[in-house]
Design an enzyme around this catalytic site. Structure first.
Site, short mmCIF file in Angstrom:
data_model
loop_
_atom_site.label_atom_id
_atom_site.label_comp_id
_atom_site.label_asym_id
_atom_site.label_seq_id
_atom_site.Cartn_x
_atom_site.Cartn_y
_atom_site.Cartn_z
N ILE A 15 0.86 17.95 35.99
CA ILE A 15 1.06 19.40 35.89
C ILE A 15 0.51 19.91 34.55
O ILE A 15 -0.13 20.96 34.49
CB ILE A 15 2.56 19.75 36.05
CG1 ILE A 15 3.10 19.17 37.37
CG2 ILE A 15 2.76 21.26 36.04
CD1 ILE A 15 4.61 19.25 37.54
N LEU A 36 -0.21 8.97 26.70
CA LEU A 36 -1.00 8.35 27.78
C LEU A 36 -0.26 7.21 28.47
O LEU A 36 -0.88 6.38 29.12
CB LEU A 36 -2.38 7.87 27.27
CG LEU A 36 -3.27 8.98 26.67
CD1 LEU A 36 -4.62 8.40 26.23
CD2 LEU A 36 -3.50 10.11 27.67
N ALA A 76 6.30 16.57 28.73
CA ALA A 76 6.34 15.12 28.48
C ALA A 76 7.69 14.52 28.87
O ALA A 76 8.71 14.82 28.24
CB ALA A 76 6.07 14.86 27.00
N ASN A 94 13.57 8.71 26.19
CA ASN A 94 12.32 9.49 26.20
C ASN A 94 12.57 10.98 26.48
O ASN A 94 12.09 11.84 25.76
CB ASN A 94 11.35 8.92 27.23
CG ASN A 94 9.93 9.44 27.02
OD1 ASN A 94 9.42 9.44 25.90
ND2 ASN A 94 9.30 9.89 28.08
N SER A 119 13.92 20.87 36.42
CA SER A 119 13.78 20.37 37.80
C SER A 119 14.93 20.84 38.66
O SER A 119 16.04 21.07 38.16
CB SER A 119 13.77 18.83 37.74
OG SER A 119 13.98 18.29 39.00
N TYR A 143 17.92 10.96 35.84
CA TYR A 143 16.76 11.85 35.64
C TYR A 143 17.22 13.31 35.60
O TYR A 143 16.88 14.06 34.67
CB TYR A 143 15.73 11.65 36.75
CG TYR A 143 14.64 12.70 36.76
CD1 TYR A 143 13.65 12.72 35.79
CD2 TYR A 143 14.63 13.71 37.73
CE1 TYR A 143 12.67 13.70 35.78
CE2 TYR A 143 13.65 14.69 37.73
CZ TYR A 143 12.67 14.69 36.76
OH TYR A 143 11.70 15.67 36.75
N LYS A 147 17.36 16.30 32.37
CA LYS A 147 16.81 17.67 32.41
C LYS A 147 17.89 18.69 32.07
O LYS A 147 17.67 19.65 31.35
CB LYS A 147 16.20 17.94 33.79
CG LYS A 147 14.98 17.10 34.10
CD LYS A 147 13.81 17.50 33.24
CE LYS A 147 12.61 16.60 33.41
NZ LYS A 147 11.52 16.95 32.51
N LEU A 192 5.41 12.56 48.12
CA LEU A 192 5.07 12.44 49.54
C LEU A 192 3.61 12.76 49.86
O LEU A 192 2.93 11.97 50.53
CB LEU A 192 5.99 13.36 50.36
CG LEU A 192 5.71 13.35 51.86
CD1 LEU A 192 6.05 12.00 52.48
CD2 LEU A 192 6.48 14.48 52.57
N ARG A 284 17.20 6.34 51.69
CA ARG A 284 17.25 5.91 50.28
C ARG A 284 18.48 6.54 49.62
O ARG A 284 18.77 7.72 49.87
CB ARG A 284 16.01 6.43 49.52
CG ARG A 284 14.76 5.69 49.83
CD ARG A 284 13.63 6.20 48.98
NE ARG A 284 13.43 7.66 49.09
CZ ARG A 284 12.36 8.30 48.69
NH1 ARG A 284 11.38 7.64 48.14
NH2 ARG A 284 12.25 9.60 48.82
N1 LIG Z 1 5.89 16.51 39.69
C1 LIG Z 1 6.95 17.16 40.14
O1 LIG Z 1 7.11 17.40 41.34
C2 LIG Z 1 8.01 17.64 39.16
C3 LIG Z 1 9.14 18.29 39.68
C4 LIG Z 1 10.11 18.75 38.78
C5 LIG Z 1 9.92 18.59 37.41
N2 LIG Z 1 8.83 17.94 36.94
C6 LIG Z 1 8.67 17.76 35.49
O2 LIG Z 1 7.41 18.26 35.10
C7 LIG Z 1 6.89 17.50 34.02
C8 LIG Z 1 5.49 17.03 34.35
O3 LIG Z 1 5.53 16.23 35.53
P1 LIG Z 1 4.23 15.49 36.05
O4 LIG Z 1 4.41 15.25 37.51
O5 LIG Z 1 3.03 16.19 35.57
O6 LIG Z 1 4.40 14.09 35.31
P2 LIG Z 1 3.26 13.16 34.64
O7 LIG Z 1 3.87 11.82 34.46
O8 LIG Z 1 2.00 13.26 35.40
O9 LIG Z 1 3.07 13.85 33.22
C9 LIG Z 1 3.91 13.61 32.12
C10 LIG Z 1 3.03 13.36 30.91
O10 LIG Z 1 3.84 13.20 29.76
C11 LIG Z 1 3.37 12.10 29.00
N3 LIG Z 1 4.51 11.61 28.22
C12 LIG Z 1 5.68 11.10 28.67
N4 LIG Z 1 6.49 10.81 27.65
C13 LIG Z 1 5.82 11.15 26.51
C14 LIG Z 1 6.13 11.10 25.13
N5 LIG Z 1 7.29 10.61 24.69
N6 LIG Z 1 5.21 11.53 24.23
C15 LIG Z 1 4.02 12.01 24.65
N7 LIG Z 1 3.67 12.09 25.95
C16 LIG Z 1 4.56 11.67 26.87
C17 LIG Z 1 2.83 11.12 30.03
O11 LIG Z 1 1.89 10.21 29.49
C18 LIG Z 1 2.21 12.06 31.04
O12 LIG Z 1 0.87 12.36 30.73
C19 LIG Z 1 7.89 16.38 33.76
O13 LIG Z 1 8.72 16.77 32.69
C20 LIG Z 1 8.68 16.31 35.06
O14 LIG Z 1 9.99 15.84 34.85
C21 LIG Z 1 7.87 17.46 37.79
#
Ligand SMILES: NC(=O)c1ccc[n+]([C@@H]2O[C@H](COP(=O)([O-])OP(=O)(O)OC[C@H]3O[C@@H](n4cnc5c(N)ncnc54)[C@H](O)[C@@H]3O)[C@@H](O)[C@H]2O)c1
Length: 339
Positions: A15, A36, A76, A94, A119, A143, A147, A192, A284
């Protein structure tokens, strides 16, 4: 005029990278900080990448003194619900402890606007109804609790230190950049739509459907899918509000409509033209029958207008990305940072 610099933590992720592209288009300069661990170097194409951790105060100090950061977008985090149950320490450390470090640095450097990726996992069971922002916060997993803890911390930091935060509670993020330059590449993938599309590409033998005896229209779980570009639009609107001195808040981001696993699979079969084998497996733990967001608040208060309301458009953009990049960012990651 110099472009406003916005710190995007987690900007190499799914995102966050779409957000950087959106920000660039709107005339900002996104500065990505990402360790990364889950993200991709090659996904950072619209501004500099600083490789580092949000829990590292020294790197944060360097960024806040080296750039003129006007606001922070916080993506992140670790994101796997089952992993958070198996290894909660990893998640609290984290997602919560490292966020404390980020907030401390923001306070120290006088940067107040923050948009936080929250979330729908913060909500308690809605019993099949669309969730509004006032629905009780009773997260069922570590998780979700991380949040909710950060959201509460942001309220306290707002009252005490003037941090102005918008928490955006996403439902299921899906789809890919309509220009096809970036898309979803989680390893392992747990979502999914990409799993269905990887099955369509022959990268997986079959799709596992966890449970077909839920109280839903076809027995499989219902989820609300929201396009990643529409998430970016909402962040931008929230950012503009905060940069203009407006107040923070908490908002759901979803399409307000749900699709069962079978319905998504059927749509994907039509779009890809592939059979996409599927197998029914046991339920699950932790899966609720239905998660749908009522999103009128974001529309009325932020002026948010999602553009990809049709599940076919969401799947189509994801399919375009997966078909053209069957190995995701794998090859390009080796080639060094772009932009
Ligand atoms: N994907 C979804 O459907 C969804 C739904 C609800 C909430 N979210 C939230 O949105 C955010 C982004 O989700 P995403 O799907 O893009 O996840 P993602 O894993 O693709 O992106 C997260 C990024 O954060 C970086 N990261 C993690 N911990 C870090 C740290 N301590 N320091 C620096 N970088 C760090 C990772 O390397 C990664 O690039 C997250 O916070 C997630 O909880 C996502």
């Amino acid at each position: 005029m110099a472009e406003d610099e916005i710190l995007v933590v987690g900007g190499a992720g799914y995102i966050g990278s779409h957000m950087c592209k959106y920000l660039r288009r709107r005339g900002y300069r996104p500065i990505t900080l990402d360790n990364l661990v889950c993200g991709h170097r090659a996904a950072v194409q619209w501004g500099p990448l600083i490789e580092g951790d949000i829990g590292d105060r020294a790197v944060l100090d360097r960024i806040f003194t080296g750039y003129d950061i006007k606001g922070v977008l916080h993506f992140a985090a670790y994101t796997s619900v089952p992993e958070s149950v198996a290894d909660p320490l990893k998640y609290y450390r984290n997602n919560v402890a490292s966020t404390v470090c980020l907030l401390q640095a923001m306070v120290a450097h006088g940067v107040r606007p923050l948009i936080f990726s929250s979330s729908c996992a913060t909500y308690g069971d809605a019993g099949g109804k669309a969730l509004t922002e006032t629905h009780p916060q009773q997260p069922a997993t570590p998780y979700g609790r991380t949040k909710w803890m950060v959201e509460q911390m942001l309220d306290d930091f707002g009252a005490a230190y003037g941090i102005r935060a918008v928490s955006l509670r996403y439902f299921n993020a899906a789809g890919a950049d309509p220009d096809g330059r970036i898309g979803e590449d989680h390893r392992p993938e747990t979502h999914l739509i990409p799993i269905i599309l990887q099955t369509a590409l022959g990268q997986r033998e079959f799709l596992s459907i966890y449970g077909e005896d839920y109280p839903t229209r076809d027995g499989t779980c219902v989820r609300d899918y929201i396009h990643v570009e529409d998430l970016a639009q909402a962040h931008h609107l929230a950012l503009v509000r905060l940069l203009d001195g407006g107040a923070g808040g908490k908002y759901n981001l979803g399409n307000g409509d749900g699709f069962t696993v079978r319905e998504v699979l059927d749509r994907a079969r039509k779009i890809t033209g592939e059979t996409i084998p599927a197998r029914i497996e046991a339920r699950r733990p932790g899966d609720v029958p239905m998660l749908i967001g009522a999103c009128e608040k974001a529309m009325s208060e932020l002026g948010w207008r999602p553009e990809f309301c049709d599940i076919d458009a969401i799947i189509q953009t994801a399919w375009d990305w997966h078909r053209r990049h069957p190995d995701g960012f794998a090859d390009r990651d080796k080639g060094g940072a772009a932009g």
